[in-house]
Design an enzyme around this catalytic site. Structure first.
Site, PDB file in Angstrom:
ATOM      1  N   TRP A   1      27.859 -64.014 -18.244  1.00  0.00           N
ATOM      2  CA  TRP A   1      27.536 -64.507 -16.900  1.00  0.00           C
ATOM      3  C   TRP A   1      28.108 -63.621 -15.786  1.00  0.00           C
ATOM      4  O   TRP A   1      27.660 -63.681 -14.647  1.00  0.00           O
ATOM      5  CB  TRP A   1      28.008 -65.959 -16.718  1.00  0.00           C
TER       6      TRP A   1
ATOM      7  N   SER B   1      20.479 -76.639 -21.856  1.00  0.00           N
ATOM      8  CA  SER B   1      20.682 -76.371 -23.285  1.00  0.00           C
ATOM      9  C   SER B   1      20.824 -77.631 -24.120  1.00  0.00           C
ATOM     10  O   SER B   1      21.182 -78.696 -23.622  1.00  0.00           O
ATOM     11  CB  SER B   1      21.917 -75.489 -23.465  1.00  0.00           C
TER      12      SER B   1
ATOM     13  N   ASP C   1      20.874 -68.993 -22.857  1.00  0.00           N
ATOM     14  CA  ASP C   1      21.301 -69.535 -24.157  1.00  0.00           C
ATOM     15  C   ASP C   1      20.186 -69.747 -25.185  1.00  0.00           C
ATOM     16  O   ASP C   1      19.117 -70.245 -24.830  1.00  0.00           O
ATOM     17  CB  ASP C   1      21.915 -70.929 -23.972  1.00  0.00           C
TER      18      ASP C   1
ATOM     19  N   TRP D   1      13.315 -64.382 -17.320  1.00  0.00           N
ATOM     20  CA  TRP D   1      14.739 -64.583 -17.612  1.00  0.00           C
ATOM     21  C   TRP D   1      14.967 -65.368 -18.891  1.00  0.00           C
ATOM     22  O   TRP D   1      14.240 -66.333 -19.173  1.00  0.00           O
ATOM     23  CB  TRP D   1      15.357 -65.342 -16.437  1.00  0.00           C
ATOM     24  N   MET D   2      16.030 -65.006 -19.638  1.00  0.00           N
ATOM     25  CA  MET D   2      16.478 -65.807 -20.790  1.00  0.00           C
ATOM     26  C   MET D   2      17.996 -65.929 -20.758  1.00  0.00           C
ATOM     27  O   MET D   2      18.677 -64.963 -20.445  1.00  0.00           O
ATOM     28  CB  MET D   2      16.061 -65.128 -22.097  1.00  0.00           C
TER      29      MET D   2
ATOM     30  N   GLU E   1      31.295 -75.244 -22.480  1.00  0.00           N
ATOM     31  CA  GLU E   1      29.841 -75.412 -22.565  1.00  0.00           C
ATOM     32  C   GLU E   1      29.398 -75.247 -24.023  1.00  0.00           C
ATOM     33  O   GLU E   1      30.153 -74.758 -24.857  1.00  0.00           O
ATOM     34  CB  GLU E   1      29.129 -74.332 -21.726  1.00  0.00           C
TER      35      GLU E   1
HETATM   36  C1  FRU Z   1      25.507 -71.828 -20.590  1.00  0.00           C
HETATM   37  C2  FRU Z   1      24.824 -72.779 -19.632  1.00  0.00           C
HETATM   38  C3  FRU Z   1      24.767 -74.180 -20.196  1.00  0.00           C
HETATM   39  C4  FRU Z   1      23.601 -74.770 -19.474  1.00  0.00           C
HETATM   40  C5  FRU Z   1      22.663 -73.595 -19.365  1.00  0.00           C
HETATM   41  C6  FRU Z   1      21.832 -73.582 -18.128  1.00  0.00           C
HETATM   42  O1  FRU Z   1      25.160 -70.494 -20.407  1.00  0.00           O
HETATM   43  O2  FRU Z   1      25.498 -72.754 -18.387  1.00  0.00           O
HETATM   44  O3  FRU Z   1      25.958 -74.904 -20.046  1.00  0.00           O
HETATM   45  O4  FRU Z   1      23.024 -75.827 -20.182  1.00  0.00           O
HETATM   46  O5  FRU Z   1      23.461 -72.437 -19.405  1.00  0.00           O
HETATM   47  O6  FRU Z   1      20.874 -72.580 -18.173  1.00  0.00           O
END
Ligand code: FRU
Length: 490
Positions: A305, A97, A40, A37-38, A222
């Site tokens: 998402w 992140s 951010d 999985w990938m 975010e």
């Molecule tokens: C954004 C996020 C960030 C968080 C990360 C977790 O896509 O929800 O806020 O740090 O992904 O994987």
């Protein structure tokens, strides 16, 4: 003997077939993790001629899980080399992140004057603390590298910025603010951005906040970014990027921005209304590289998402967008950010071999490919990419609505998400009589940059067979389309 040979060949063929199936939809000019999985992009930093790309990564599954920082490097932002995982979860939690900086003055003391450290600033997210009912499970931590980003060690004094009991307290983006000689951190805190300052990356003081009553608030804020760009007259304009999920212009996750001033303490927007870097459904968590001088290079996660964890890929999930250069451009009285593919992509664009299409024309083409062309703003326009099974994605310009669109309603597999098969739009902000289009088409994505990147949108799709045709409908005025092969890098 013959039987053994036959069996061996069957085994080789079937394992090749399953590799091919496992890798169906794998892009050829966009970065993907080898497996797992990938989400951010994280900690992008340029150092000693190398672009580092880190990313939210769970190597053991194709759905989100305990986050690591995966790592890739490039000398030209297009051809990426996969590296070993850089930062692993620890007792403080998963590695969420964040960003990375070159600590040129060795303010942190992690390196030396002659060998400045690279410092990563990220959120430690403790699933245990969250489960136990605490609200303080997101804290900011540091890791550093003294071998040019190859290996990373955690700071023994982590965390360096503790949550004040706020559940969403994450995604630190740090920059050096020259006028006040301080590090500045932009941090996403529920529905606003907080700014902190530090002399040494270890001690942080809260300075101010922005955004409670500004911009889009359809979801949680975010992955912020704060940096300056020069406008067309050479004036410094500050940019505050705020990713939001959900609440994007085409549903789900998206990247908004504000333009204004920053004095080392407060961010003051020229206007509190939202602008979007990319209107498509599939650019999220986009932020910029640090240490690239006046050049500002942006990359996003090419998913949403709403469905990222259920898209039909097998061994890996998600790709990054093409790296994009951000600039400022005024149209009418409004100032906008433009994004265009980085110039480095020219090296991969086979311009010696120009393909042209006239209205009504259909060509066989191979992926990845790029369309660079100019159309008239006086009439509708559409262009299709598809396969023999009748699946296609359509891009176009609707003159009456004055907007561009990407229509993926018939693009292929879509039953994994109710809203996926849709047509998405972006307003036209340019005002000239001709529109230039730059389109990058890969195996499972399309990125549209119109009017030199004033209107941008990204969309992913999953055909049952890779697209291999391009079609310019007869209804188009006598526009000729030029398209080029892109050299695959994966
Ligand atoms: C954004 C996020 C960030 C968080 C990360 C977790 O896509 O929800 O806020 O740090 O992904 O994987």
């Amino acid at each position: 003997m013959i039987l053994r040979f036959c069996l061996a060949s069957i085994l080789v063929i079937s394992s090749l077939t399953s590799i091919a199936q496992n890798d169906q939809h794998r892009p050829k000019i966009h970065f993907t993790p080898e497996k797992g999985w990938m989400n951010d992009p994280n900690g992008m930093v340029f150092y000693k001629g190398i672009y580092h790309l880190f990313y939210q990564h769970y190597p053991d599954s194709t759905v989100w899980g305990p986050m690591h920082w995966g790592h890739a490097t490039s000398t030209d932002l297009i051809r990426w080399e996969r590296k070993p995982i850089a930062i692993f979860p620890d007792t403080l939690g998963m590695i969420f992140s964040g960003s990375a900086v070159v600590d040129k003055r060795n303010s942190s003391g992690f390196g030396s004057a002659t060998n400045p450290p690279l410092v990563a600033i990220f959120t430690s997210h403790s699933a245990e603390a969250e489960k136990s009912g605490s609200n303080s499970f997101e804290n900011q931590s540091l890791a550093f590298s003294t071998d040019d980003g190859k290996t990373w060690r955690k700071f023994a004094g982590n965390p360096v910025l503790r949550s004040p009991g706020i559940r969403d307290f994450r995604d630190p983006k740090v920059m050096w603010h020259e006028p006040s000689s301080k590090w500045i951190m932009a941090l996403a805190v529920v529905d606003k951005i907080e700014f902190y300052s530090s002399p040494d990356l270890k001690n942080w003081t809260r300075e101010s906040e922005y955004g409670k009553n500004a911009g889009a608030h359809g979801g949680v804020w975010e992955c912020p970014d704060l940096f300056s760009l020069k406008d067309e007259n050479g004036k410094n304009v500050w940019v505050l990027i705020v990713n939001i999920n959900p609440g994007g212009p085409n549903k789900g996750s998206a990247t908004q921005y504000f333009l204004g001033d920053f004095d080392g303490k407060n961010f003051k927007a020229y206007a509190d209304s939202t602008k979007w870097i990319d209107y498509g459904p599939d650019e999220y968590a986009g932020i910029t590289w640090s240490n690239t001088g006046d050049r500002k290079i942006f990359i996003g996660w090419m998913s949403n998402w709403d469905y990222a964890q259920v898209v039909p890929t097998l061994r890996w999930r998600s790709a990054a967008t093409i790296a994009r250069e951000l600039k400022l451009k005024k149209t009418g009285s409004e100032l906008y950010i433009t994004s265009t593919p980085v110039d480095e992509i020219e090296k991969y664009t086979s311009t010696a071999e120009v393909h042209t299409l006239k209205p009504g024309g259909m060509d066989k083409m191979s992926l990845p490919c790029r369309i660079k062309t100019t159309i008239s703003a006086e009439s509708d326009f559409s262009l299709l990419f598809g396969n023999e099974s009748g699946e296609s994605v359509v891009i176009g310009y609707d003159k009456t609505a004055n907007q561009f669109y990407i229509d993926r309603t018939k693009s292929g597999k879509s039953n994994f998400n109710a809203g996926f098969a849709a047509k998405h739009t972006v307003p036209r902000f340019g005002n000239s009589s001709m529109i230039n289009l730059d389109v990058i088409l890969d195996v499972s994505s399309i990125e549209l940059f119109a009017d030199e990147g004033l209107s941008t949108m990204t969309s992913i799709f999953f055909p049952t067979k890779d697209y291999n045709r391009i079609y310019l409908p007869q209804a188009n005025p006598s526009t000729m389309i030029h398209y080029f092969k892109l050299k695959p890098v994966f």
